[in-house]
Design a protein around this motif. Sequence first.
Motif, PDB file in Angstrom:
ATOM      1  N   GLY A 278      12.398  17.923  -6.609  1.00 18.73           N
ATOM      2  CA  GLY A 278      12.842  18.461  -7.888  1.00 18.73           C
ATOM      3  C   GLY A 278      13.983  17.700  -8.525  1.00 18.73           C
ATOM      4  N   ARG A 279      14.596  16.794  -7.782  1.00 17.28           N
ATOM      5  CA  ARG A 279      15.707  16.008  -8.333  1.00 17.28           C
ATOM      6  C   ARG A 279      15.380  14.520  -8.403  1.00 17.28           C
ATOM      7  NH1 ARG A 279      20.299  15.630  -5.578  1.00 17.28           N
ATOM      8  NH2 ARG A 279      19.336  15.936  -3.534  1.00 17.28           N
ATOM      9  N   PHE A 280      14.655  14.030  -7.427  1.00 16.26           N
ATOM     10  CA  PHE A 280      14.303  12.607  -7.367  1.00 16.26           C
ATOM     11  C   PHE A 280      12.829  12.427  -7.709  1.00 16.26           C
ATOM     12  CE2 PHE A 280      17.643  11.127  -3.995  1.00 16.26           C
ATOM     13  CZ  PHE A 280      18.642  11.728  -4.742  1.00 16.26           C
ATOM     14  N   THR A 281      12.523  11.306  -8.319  1.00 11.64           N
ATOM     15  CA  THR A 281      11.138  10.971  -8.634  1.00 11.64           C
ATOM     16  C   THR A 281      10.862   9.535  -8.235  1.00 11.64           C
ATOM     17  OG1 THR A 281      11.124  12.497 -10.521  1.00 11.64           O
ATOM     18  CG2 THR A 281       9.386  10.829 -10.432  1.00 11.64           C
ATOM     19  N   ILE A 282       9.831   9.350  -7.436  1.00 11.43           N
ATOM     20  CA  ILE A 282       9.404   8.007  -7.071  1.00 11.43           C
ATOM     21  C   ILE A 282       8.216   7.632  -7.941  1.00 11.43           C
ATOM     22  CG2 ILE A 282       7.865   8.780  -5.208  1.00 11.43           C
ATOM     23  CD1 ILE A 282       8.745   6.248  -3.648  1.00 11.43           C
ATOM     24  N   SER A 283       8.196   6.392  -8.382  1.00  5.41           N
ATOM     25  CA  SER A 283       7.092   5.910  -9.204  1.00  5.41           C
ATOM     26  C   SER A 283       6.861   4.440  -8.875  1.00  5.41           C
ATOM     27  CB  SER A 283       7.410   6.081 -10.693  1.00  5.41           C
ATOM     28  OG  SER A 283       8.560   5.347 -11.052  1.00  5.41           O
ATOM     29  N   ARG A 284       5.738   3.924  -9.349  1.00  5.11           N
ATOM     30  CA  ARG A 284       5.454   2.510  -9.053  1.00  5.11           C
ATOM     31  C   ARG A 284       4.710   1.874 -10.195  1.00  5.11           C
ATOM     32  NH1 ARG A 284       0.887   3.764 -10.092  1.00  5.11           N
ATOM     33  NH2 ARG A 284      -0.910   3.999  -8.704  1.00  5.11           N
ATOM     34  N   ASP A 285       4.857   0.575 -10.285  1.00  2.00           N
ATOM     35  CA  ASP A 285       4.115  -0.244 -11.230  1.00  2.00           C
ATOM     36  C   ASP A 285       3.390  -1.286 -10.393  1.00  2.00           C
ATOM     37  OD1 ASP A 285       3.150  -2.042 -13.087  1.00  2.00           O
ATOM     38  OD2 ASP A 285       4.932  -1.932 -14.362  1.00  2.00           O
ATOM     39  N   ILE A 286       2.111  -1.025 -10.127  1.00  2.00           N
ATOM     40  CA  ILE A 286       1.386  -1.916  -9.231  1.00  2.00           C
ATOM     41  C   ILE A 286       1.142  -3.281  -9.851  1.00  2.00           C
ATOM     42  CG2 ILE A 286       0.336  -0.061  -7.899  1.00  2.00           C
ATOM     43  CD1 ILE A 286      -2.193  -0.401  -9.532  1.00  2.00           C
ATOM     44  N   THR A 287       1.210  -3.371 -11.165  1.00  2.00           N
ATOM     45  CA  THR A 287       1.027  -4.680 -11.808  1.00  2.00           C
ATOM     46  C   THR A 287       2.220  -5.592 -11.545  1.00  2.00           C
ATOM     47  OG1 THR A 287       2.024  -4.018 -13.913  1.00  2.00           O
ATOM     48  CG2 THR A 287      -0.333  -3.596 -13.624  1.00  2.00           C
ATOM     49  N   LYS A 288       3.357  -4.985 -11.211  1.00  2.00           N
ATOM     50  CA  LYS A 288       4.573  -5.756 -10.943  1.00  2.00           C
ATOM     51  C   LYS A 288       4.969  -5.708  -9.467  1.00  2.00           C
ATOM     52  CE  LYS A 288       6.506  -4.901 -15.553  1.00  2.00           C
ATOM     53  NZ  LYS A 288       7.648  -4.337 -16.317  1.00  2.00           N
TER      54      LYS A 288
ATOM     55  N   ALA B 209      11.523   9.327  -0.014  1.00  2.00           N
ATOM     56  CA  ALA B 209      10.266   9.535  -0.731  1.00  2.00           C
ATOM     57  C   ALA B 209       9.341   8.356  -0.475  1.00  2.00           C
ATOM     58  CB  ALA B 209      10.509   9.674  -2.233  1.00  2.00           C
ATOM     59  N   THR B 210       8.047   8.622  -0.574  1.00  2.00           N
ATOM     60  CA  THR B 210       7.061   7.560  -0.507  1.00  2.00           C
ATOM     61  C   THR B 210       6.028   7.758  -1.609  1.00  2.00           C
ATOM     62  OG1 THR B 210       5.657   8.773   1.040  1.00  2.00           O
ATOM     63  CG2 THR B 210       7.264   7.253   1.996  1.00  2.00           C
ATOM     64  N   ILE B 211       5.394   6.656  -1.951  1.00  2.00           N
ATOM     65  CA  ILE B 211       4.302   6.686  -2.921  1.00  2.00           C
ATOM     66  C   ILE B 211       3.290   5.645  -2.490  1.00  2.00           C
ATOM     67  CG2 ILE B 211       5.436   5.037  -4.501  1.00  2.00           C
ATOM     68  CD1 ILE B 211       4.193   6.688  -6.822  1.00  2.00           C
ATOM     69  N   THR B 212       2.021   5.977  -2.643  1.00  2.00           N
ATOM     70  CA  THR B 212       0.986   5.023  -2.250  1.00  2.00           C
ATOM     71  C   THR B 212       0.464   4.278  -3.475  1.00  2.00           C
ATOM     72  OG1 THR B 212      -0.815   6.590  -2.553  1.00  2.00           O
ATOM     73  CG2 THR B 212       0.296   6.576  -0.395  1.00  2.00           C
ATOM     74  N   ARG B 213      -0.308   3.256  -3.179  1.00  2.00           N
ATOM     75  CA  ARG B 213      -0.915   2.498  -4.264  1.00  2.00           C
ATOM     76  C   ARG B 213      -1.782   3.393  -5.133  1.00  2.00           C
ATOM     77  NH1 ARG B 213      -3.997  -1.674  -1.564  1.00  2.00           N
ATOM     78  NH2 ARG B 213      -2.034  -2.729  -1.175  1.00  2.00           N
ATOM     79  N   SER B 214      -2.349   4.421  -4.519  1.00  2.00           N
ATOM     80  CA  SER B 214      -3.190   5.360  -5.259  1.00  2.00           C
ATOM     81  C   SER B 214      -2.399   6.519  -5.856  1.00  2.00           C
ATOM     82  CB  SER B 214      -4.304   5.882  -4.353  1.00  2.00           C
ATOM     83  OG  SER B 214      -3.763   6.401  -3.153  1.00  2.00           O
ATOM     84  N   ASP B 215      -1.059   6.409  -5.833  1.00  2.00           N
ATOM     85  CA  ASP B 215      -0.164   7.326  -6.538  1.00  2.00           C
ATOM     86  C   ASP B 215       0.021   8.664  -5.847  1.00  2.00           C
ATOM     87  OD1 ASP B 215       0.281   8.478  -9.977  1.00  2.00           O
ATOM     88  OD2 ASP B 215       1.685   7.536  -8.581  1.00  2.00           O
TER      89      ASP B 215
ATOM     90  N   ALA C 240       0.816  -1.216   0.000  1.00  2.00           N
ATOM     91  CA  ALA C 240       0.000   0.000   0.000  1.00  2.00           C
ATOM     92  C   ALA C 240       0.846   1.262   0.000  1.00  2.00           C
ATOM     93  CB  ALA C 240      -0.928   0.002   1.197  1.00  2.00           C
ATOM     94  N   ILE C 241       1.877   1.264   0.818  1.00  2.00           N
ATOM     95  CA  ILE C 241       2.748   2.437   0.916  1.00  2.00           C
ATOM     96  C   ILE C 241       4.169   1.979   0.620  1.00  2.00           C
ATOM     97  CG2 ILE C 241       3.597   4.311   2.350  1.00  2.00           C
ATOM     98  CD1 ILE C 241       1.075   3.999   4.058  1.00  2.00           C
ATOM     99  N   MET C 242       4.734   2.526  -0.422  1.00  2.00           N
ATOM    100  CA  MET C 242       6.060   2.135  -0.908  1.00  2.00           C
ATOM    101  C   MET C 242       7.015   3.306  -0.694  1.00  2.00           C
ATOM    102  SD  MET C 242       4.301   0.663  -4.307  1.00  2.00           S
ATOM    103  CE  MET C 242       2.800   1.542  -3.908  1.00  2.00           C
ATOM    104  N   GLY C 243       8.172   3.011  -0.197  1.00  2.00           N
ATOM    105  CA  GLY C 243       9.063   4.118   0.102  1.00  2.00           C
ATOM    106  C   GLY C 243      10.522   3.799  -0.113  1.00  2.00           C
ATOM    107  N   TRP C 244      11.289   4.875  -0.050  1.00  2.00           N
ATOM    108  CA  TRP C 244      12.743   4.796  -0.082  1.00  2.00           C
ATOM    109  C   TRP C 244      13.289   5.608   1.088  1.00  2.00           C
ATOM    110  CZ3 TRP C 244      15.284   1.527  -3.145  1.00  2.00           C
ATOM    111  CH2 TRP C 244      14.626   1.044  -4.288  1.00  2.00           C
ATOM    112  N   TYR C 245      14.248   5.026   1.776  1.00  2.00           N
ATOM    113  CA  TYR C 245      14.948   5.672   2.875  1.00  2.00           C
ATOM    114  C   TYR C 245      16.439   5.569   2.590  1.00  2.00           C
ATOM    115  CZ  TYR C 245      10.611   5.648   5.550  1.00  2.00           C
ATOM    116  OH  TYR C 245       9.328   5.865   5.977  1.00  2.00           O
TER     117      TYR C 245
END
Length: 115
Positions: free
Chosen positions: A62-72, A46-52, A29-34
């Motif tokens: 402005g320098r880093f971007t978190i993204s997710r592929d929920i199908t994978k 950064a964190t990103i949720t299943r709902s983006d 549900a909640i995906m992150g990087w530390y």
Amino acid sequence: QVRLVESGGGSVQAGGSLRLSCAASESIAIMGWYRQAPGKQRGLVATITRSDNTNYADSVKGRFTISRDITKNTWYLQMNSLKPDDAAVYYCNGRPTYYGSSEYWGQGTQVTVSS
């Protein structure tokens, strides 16, 4: 037990880019990087949720971007304009549910930035 497997990282010169990936064994549900630099506490990148919905530490906005592929069951951290201060061991973090207390960590991957 949820398993998180990181990939990516490495060494780059200041101003360069790297991409990290984290693959989970189940939906998260909640995906992150530390990250944790020597002598410092582990801190949120950064964190990103299943709902983006995304959230970033001020130092990487402005320098880093978190993204997710929920199908994978996979999420990514694209790191651009890297600075020596970004050097650390980066860990992915996954919380299977929005309100539960369980969380899981990846094995960590080293990011080195030379000036």
